[in-house]
Design a protein around this motif. Structure first.
Motif: not given
Length: 466
Positions: A244-249
């Motif tokens: 599970e990936q949580m990404n922030v731009p």
């Protein structure tokens, strides 16, 4: 030296200036020019004058000047010595060289040695500007150094947390070139690939993702959503895990996406437990459907067939996984209410009486009474309740119309009619696909949703089989 606002205009408080000068008259002239020029810039000025090395070092230690103004040539001392000693003892303190005459070479040497500026005594009126500029530059340098120290400390804390975390922490640069700029040590444990492997291969983050999930990952380079994404990764050993990936731009000043920062967590065990729970739930749903089949053998496999066609329609319409699962479960139990209808009515070969038909028509309501007590993530009870409604309000049991009927129920009603007409019933033989297609197309827009009918017809004509 503290900067304080006065009448919304930034001002310095007390500014301490050390004058290194052997001539009293020149020192007083420098004080006068500086005082005039800085009157609206600071609240007060403190001066100290020295003309030898010993007193200079004492002033550096005890007076702690904000700025040094030094003559270049004196009998006991000179400007280059002042620069050298200042850099040695208080390198952040700016120096302005003040001299009676200075050729270009000497000026360049002073600046190279570390002086902030130089002023010729004949142009003494320029001295306040040189002092202001030197002090402002010093302030900027100190603020920048403080910001850099804070950033460095923050990065140290981040790396300490990241390097001790079990989750994989990363930063992937998109511009000016695609590469990993940080990968935490936990990458080795999770993927089998070391941080160095990621640094040397900018495409590794894409390559380790399962081929069927790479499209989801590729979309991140265009838009980074707030919701976590679930991907399958193929470890170096060949084992497949769920992450599970949580990404922030990260954007630049122009609003261009230049990097993605994120955290990835191995959720294989959680996913396996979820799939096991889902399989168990579907087994229960299947058992409920089978119970009805035992009671009404003429409708054997009806629920499964309706579910199969409904899912084909939903997938062709581009519905999301959550809605498709809602359709699957609802279709599998859509006739569960018939479990209270007497078997002799369900299997009656002749025409039903009005009373018998009214008993049949109650099965959606009975199903709702059974299912609405079950805590499910989908509106299964309401979907089942509506599957015999029609767009024009001629359906039952509540005579709902188009806008009142859920999309899932509209899909199941078309699949239900098609399957029922193309299958055997106690009171008639199967009418076949052609007759079923004719029925739904004839009433598209009146009884059934025209888009759903169009999609269903296309699926059937493409060779669909129950």
């Amino acid at each position: 030296m503290t900067k304080v606002p006065v009448d919304n205009v930034p001002r310095y408080a007390t500014v301490k200036i050390l004058l290194v000068e052997d001539l009293e008259s020149d020192a007083e002239l420098a004080k006068l020019e500086i005082s005039r020029g800085l009157a609206d810039w600071c609240d007060s000025l403190e001066f100290r004058k020295v003309d030898n090395r010993k007193d200079f070092l004492d002033a550096i230690e005890n007076f702690k000047p904000d700025l040094i103004v030094s003559d270049y040539m004196m009998p006991l001392f000179n400007g280059m010595e002042v620069i050298t000693l200042t850099l040695e003892h208080t390198p952040e303190t700016p120096i302005v060289i003040l001299t009676g005459s200075m050729n270009e070479e000497t000026a360049v040497n002073c600046m190279k040695a570390g002086a902030a500026d130089y002023v010729i005594k004949e142009h003494m009126t320029r001295l306040p500007f040189a002092v202001k500029e030197a002090i402002n530059r010093k302030k900027e340098v100190l603020l920048r150094a403080e910001a850099e120290r804070a950033l460095e400390e923050s990065e140290k804390k981040f790396r300490l947390i990241a390097e001790k975390a079990n989750d994989l922490v990363y930063r992937y640069e998109l511009y000016p070139e695609r590469r990993f700029s940080y990968v935490s040590p936990s990458a080795t444990k999770i993927t089998g690939y070391t941080p160095e492997d990621h640094y040397s291969n900018p495409n590794l983050g894409f390559e380790l993702v399962h081929p069927d999930d790479r499209e989801v990952l590729a979309a991140l380079t265009q838009q980074v959503g707030e919701a976590p994404i679930l991907l399958r990764w193929i470890k170096k050993s060949g084992d497949v895990i769920w992450c599970e990936q949580m990404n922030v731009p990260v954007y630049d000043d122009a609003g261009q996406l230049i990097a993605i920062e994120g955290i990835a967590r191995d959720v294989t065990e959680r996913q396996k437990a979820s799939e096991d729970l889902k399989a168990a739930f579907h087994s229960i749903v299947s058992v409920l459907s089978d119970m009805l089949n035992l009671k009404d053998p003429y409708t054997q496999f009806h629920e499964k067939n309706v579910a199969k066609l409904s899912l084909e329609i939903g997938a062709a319409m581009g519905l999301d996984e959550f809605t498709l699962e809602s359709i699957r479960v609802s279709a599998m139990v859509h006739d569960i209410g018939k479990i209270v209808v007497p078997t002799e009515i369900l299997s009656k070969p002749g025409i039903l009486s009005d009373i018998e038909f009214e008993m049949i028509k109650r099965h959606p309501e009975t199903a709702y009474e059974i299912l609405h007590k079950v805590d499910l993530p989908w509106p299964v009870a309401e979907i089942v309740y509506q599957h015999h409604e029609r767009l024009d309000g001629s359906g039952y049991p509540r005579h709902l119309k188009d806008g009142e009927i859920l999309l899932e129920a509209k899909i199941i009603m078309v699949a239900d009619v098609f399957e029922a007409m193309s299958s055997h019933r106690p009171y008639r033989a199967a009418l076949g696909f052609e007759a079923a297609l004719e029925e739904i197309n004839k009433n598209a827009g009146k009884l059934y949703d025209p888009e759903i009918v169009r999609v269903c017809s296309s699926i059937i004509e493409s060779g669909f089989k129950f």
